[in-house]
Design a protein around this motif. Structure first.
Motif, PDB file in Angstrom:
ATOM      1  N   LYS A 141       0.843  -1.205   0.000  1.00  0.00           N
ATOM      2  CA  LYS A 141       0.000   0.000   0.000  1.00  0.00           C
ATOM      3  C   LYS A 141       0.879   1.256   0.000  1.00  0.00           C
ATOM      4  O   LYS A 141       0.982   1.965   1.006  1.00  0.00           O
ATOM      5  CB  LYS A 141      -0.913  -0.029   1.250  1.00  0.00           C
ATOM      6  CG  LYS A 141      -2.024   1.004   1.209  1.00  0.00           C
ATOM      7  CD  LYS A 141      -2.689   1.158   2.572  1.00  0.00           C
ATOM      8  CE  LYS A 141      -3.532   2.425   2.614  1.00  0.00           C
ATOM      9  NZ  LYS A 141      -3.863   2.858   3.954  1.00  0.00           N
ATOM     10  N   PRO A 142       1.539   1.515  -1.127  1.00  0.00           N
ATOM     11  CA  PRO A 142       2.409   2.701  -1.156  1.00  0.00           C
ATOM     12  C   PRO A 142       1.590   3.992  -1.263  1.00  0.00           C
ATOM     13  O   PRO A 142       0.484   3.969  -1.809  1.00  0.00           O
ATOM     14  CB  PRO A 142       3.236   2.487  -2.436  1.00  0.00           C
ATOM     15  CG  PRO A 142       2.403   1.601  -3.291  1.00  0.00           C
ATOM     16  CD  PRO A 142       1.518   0.781  -2.395  1.00  0.00           C
ATOM     17  N   PRO A 143       2.109   5.116  -0.736  1.00  0.00           N
ATOM     18  CA  PRO A 143       1.406   6.386  -0.926  1.00  0.00           C
ATOM     19  C   PRO A 143       1.520   6.810  -2.389  1.00  0.00           C
ATOM     20  O   PRO A 143       2.413   6.352  -3.104  1.00  0.00           O
ATOM     21  CB  PRO A 143       2.181   7.342  -0.026  1.00  0.00           C
ATOM     22  CG  PRO A 143       3.542   6.760   0.049  1.00  0.00           C
ATOM     23  CD  PRO A 143       3.395   5.268  -0.051  1.00  0.00           C
ATOM     24  N   THR A 144       0.613   7.693  -2.820  1.00  0.00           N
ATOM     25  CA  THR A 144       0.642   8.131  -4.226  1.00  0.00           C
ATOM     26  C   THR A 144       1.948   8.861  -4.523  1.00  0.00           C
ATOM     27  O   THR A 144       2.592   8.632  -5.545  1.00  0.00           O
ATOM     28  CB  THR A 144      -0.562   9.067  -4.484  1.00  0.00           C
ATOM     29  OG1 THR A 144      -1.724   8.420  -3.964  1.00  0.00           O
ATOM     30  CG2 THR A 144      -0.763   9.337  -5.961  1.00  0.00           C
ATOM     31  N   VAL A 145       2.334   9.773  -3.594  1.00  0.00           N
ATOM     32  CA  VAL A 145       3.608  10.495  -3.755  1.00  0.00           C
ATOM     33  C   VAL A 145       4.561   9.971  -2.680  1.00  0.00           C
ATOM     34  O   VAL A 145       4.216   9.958  -1.492  1.00  0.00           O
ATOM     35  CB  VAL A 145       3.407  12.024  -3.565  1.00  0.00           C
ATOM     36  CG1 VAL A 145       4.737  12.764  -3.697  1.00  0.00           C
ATOM     37  CG2 VAL A 145       2.374  12.550  -4.553  1.00  0.00           C
ATOM     38  N   ASP A 146       5.751   9.536  -3.103  1.00  0.00           N
ATOM     39  CA  ASP A 146       6.707   8.933  -2.186  1.00  0.00           C
ATOM     40  C   ASP A 146       6.960   9.825  -0.950  1.00  0.00           C
ATOM     41  O   ASP A 146       7.285  11.007  -1.090  1.00  0.00           O
ATOM     42  CB  ASP A 146       8.021   8.714  -2.961  1.00  0.00           C
ATOM     43  CG  ASP A 146       8.928   7.758  -2.211  1.00  0.00           C
ATOM     44  OD1 ASP A 146       8.404   6.935  -1.448  1.00  0.00           O
ATOM     45  OD2 ASP A 146      10.163   7.877  -2.375  1.00  0.00           O
ATOM     46  N   GLY A 147       6.784   9.252   0.251  1.00  0.00           N
ATOM     47  CA  GLY A 147       7.114   9.966   1.485  1.00  0.00           C
ATOM     48  C   GLY A 147       6.053  10.929   1.986  1.00  0.00           C
ATOM     49  O   GLY A 147       6.222  11.555   3.038  1.00  0.00           O
ATOM     50  N   ILE A 148       4.926  11.051   1.249  1.00  0.00           N
ATOM     51  CA  ILE A 148       3.888  12.025   1.636  1.00  0.00           C
ATOM     52  C   ILE A 148       2.552  11.303   1.858  1.00  0.00           C
ATOM     53  O   ILE A 148       2.128  10.487   1.038  1.00  0.00           O
ATOM     54  CB  ILE A 148       3.706  13.097   0.520  1.00  0.00           C
ATOM     55  CG1 ILE A 148       5.026  13.824   0.231  1.00  0.00           C
ATOM     56  CG2 ILE A 148       2.604  14.104   0.891  1.00  0.00           C
ATOM     57  CD1 ILE A 148       5.558  14.679   1.372  1.00  0.00           C
ATOM     58  N   CYS A 149       1.879  11.670   2.966  1.00  0.00           N
ATOM     59  CA  CYS A 149       0.608  11.015   3.303  1.00  0.00           C
ATOM     60  C   CYS A 149      -0.509  11.445   2.341  1.00  0.00           C
ATOM     61  O   CYS A 149      -0.719  12.643   2.127  1.00  0.00           O
ATOM     62  CB  CYS A 149       0.227  11.374   4.748  1.00  0.00           C
ATOM     63  SG  CYS A 149      -1.345  10.665   5.266  1.00  0.00           S
ATOM     64  N   ASP A 150      -1.237  10.454   1.802  1.00  0.00           N
ATOM     65  CA  ASP A 150      -2.361  10.744   0.899  1.00  0.00           C
ATOM     66  C   ASP A 150      -3.481  11.474   1.633  1.00  0.00           C
ATOM     67  O   ASP A 150      -4.227  12.246   1.036  1.00  0.00           O
ATOM     68  CB  ASP A 150      -2.982   9.437   0.360  1.00  0.00           C
ATOM     69  CG  ASP A 150      -2.059   8.721  -0.618  1.00  0.00           C
ATOM     70  OD1 ASP A 150      -1.073   9.333  -1.054  1.00  0.00           O
ATOM     71  OD2 ASP A 150      -2.337   7.541  -0.927  1.00  0.00           O
ATOM     72  N   VAL A 151      -3.628  11.182   2.946  1.00  0.00           N
ATOM     73  CA  VAL A 151      -4.769  11.708   3.691  1.00  0.00           C
ATOM     74  C   VAL A 151      -4.551  13.159   4.109  1.00  0.00           C
ATOM     75  O   VAL A 151      -5.419  14.013   3.919  1.00  0.00           O
ATOM     76  CB  VAL A 151      -5.043  10.839   4.951  1.00  0.00           C
ATOM     77  CG1 VAL A 151      -6.187  11.403   5.788  1.00  0.00           C
ATOM     78  CG2 VAL A 151      -5.339   9.406   4.539  1.00  0.00           C
ATOM     79  N   CYS A 152      -3.363  13.475   4.671  1.00  0.00           N
ATOM     80  CA  CYS A 152      -3.189  14.822   5.250  1.00  0.00           C
ATOM     81  C   CYS A 152      -1.989  15.586   4.686  1.00  0.00           C
ATOM     82  O   CYS A 152      -1.771  16.748   5.064  1.00  0.00           O
ATOM     83  CB  CYS A 152      -3.098  14.733   6.779  1.00  0.00           C
ATOM     84  SG  CYS A 152      -1.564  13.980   7.333  1.00  0.00           S
ATOM     85  N   GLY A 153      -1.191  14.962   3.827  1.00  0.00           N
ATOM     86  CA  GLY A 153      -0.093  15.681   3.179  1.00  0.00           C
ATOM     87  C   GLY A 153       1.171  15.807   4.021  1.00  0.00           C
ATOM     88  O   GLY A 153       2.142  16.436   3.602  1.00  0.00           O
TER      89      GLY A 153
END
Ligand code: AP5
Length: 213
Positions: free
Chosen positions: A142-154
Motif C-alpha cells: 500500500k504505497p502512498p501516491t507520492v513517495d514519502g507524503i501522506c495521501d490523507v493529510c499531506g
C-alpha cells in the motif's frame, strides 16, 4: 462494535481497525498511537517511556490503565470502540474487565489476527506511518501516491523508531511471553474470534458469525 484487536506486532491490527471504523463509526483507540503522540509532544509521560518503546518493551500496566480509564469515558466511545494494542498483559485484561463492569459495558468479541512470523517481519520492515494522522502504508502492498507524503493529510510518512531488526525481535518475544496468553483468557470468556488473515472480508465474516451466534 466494542472489539479488542489482538495479534503480534505487524499482524494488521491498526489496518483492520481503520477499515472497521468506516463501517459502523466505532472509534479506534490505539495505545501505541497515544504513547507515540506523548513522545512527539515531549510530555512528561513521553520522556518517561521513550527508551522502553524504542527497544520494543512494554510500558507499565499502571501507566496504561491510567490512560485507558480516562479514554474510555470520552464521548466518542459511546458509538463503540476498537481497542488496538490494549490490553497487552493479563493484569491489563483483568483491570479492563473490572472497568467495563463498573461502566456497565460488554465487549462484543476479541479478534485475534493469526499471521505467520515471516509475513510479520516482511510487513514491519516495509511499513511506513504518517507522522501526523497515523495513516498506515506499506511500500509493497500500500504505497502512498507520492513517495514519502501522506495521501490523507499531506504530512511526512516515516519508518517507526521500533522498526529496527533488534526491536522487532524483542517485540515478538515480549508478545509471546506477555500478550499471547490473553487468547486463552478470552477464549474462556467465550469472546475469542481467531482469523488466520488480516484482510477485511474474512475478518468481517468471522465477526458477523460470532455476533450471530
Ligand atoms: P503498537 O503501536 O500497538 O504496535 P504493535 O502492537 O507492535 O503493532 P504494530 O502497530 O506494529 O502493528 P499492527 O498489528 O497494528 O499492524 P499494521 O496494521 O500497522 O505498540 C508499540 C509500543 O507501544 C509497544 O511495543 C509498547 O512499547 C507500547 N504499548 C502500546 N500499547 C501498550 C500496552 N497496552 N501496554 C504496554 N505497552 C504498550 O500492519 C503492518 C503492515 O502490514 C502495514 O504496512 C500494513 O500496510 C501491512 N498490512 C496489514 N494488513 C495487510 C494485509 N492484509 N496484506 C498486506 N499488507 C498488510
Amino acid at each position: 462494535m466494542k472489539v479488542i484487536l489482538l495479534g503480534p506486532p505487524g499482524a494488521g491490527k491498526g489496518t483492520i481497525a481503520k477499515a472497521l471504523m468506516q463501517i459502523d463509526g466505532s472509534v479506534q483507540i490505539s495505545t501505541g498511537d497515544i504513547l507515540r503522540h506523548a513522545i512527539a509532544d515531549k510530555t512528561d509521560l513521553g520522556i518517561q517511556i521513550e527508551a522502553a518503546m524504542a527497544a520494543g518493551n512494554l510500558v507499565t500496566d499502571d501507566l496504561i490503565m491510567s490512560i485507558m480509564e480516562q479514554r474510555l469515558l470520552a464521548d466518542d466511545c459511546k458509538h463503540g470502540y476498537l481497542l488496538d494494542g490494549f490490553p497487552r498483559t493479563i493484569p491489563q485484561a483483568e483491570a479492563l474487565k473490572n472497568l467495563l463492569t463498573k461502566l456497565g459495558e460488554k465487549l462484543d468479541c476479541v479478534l485475534e489476527l493469526d499471521v505467520p512470523r515471516d509475513v510479520i517481519f516482511d510487513r514491519l520492515t516495509t511499513r511506513r506511518t504518517c507522522t501526523n494522522c497515523g495513516e498506515i502504508y506499506n511500500v509493497k502492498s500500500k504505497p502512498p501516491t507520492v513517495d514519502g507524503i501522506c495521501d490523507v493529510c499531506g504530512h511526512e510518512i516515516v519508518q517507526r523508531d521500533d522498526e529496527t531488526e533488534e526491536a522487532i525481535e524483542n517485540r515478538l518475544e515480549v508478545y509471546n511471553e506477555q500478550t499471547a496468553p490473553l487468547a486463552d483468557f478470552y477464549r474462556k470468556e467465550g469472546l475469542l474470534v481467531s482469523v488466520a488473515s488480516s484482510d477485511l472480508d474474512p475478518v468481517l465474516a468471522a465477526i458477523r458469525e460470532h455476533m450471530d451466534r
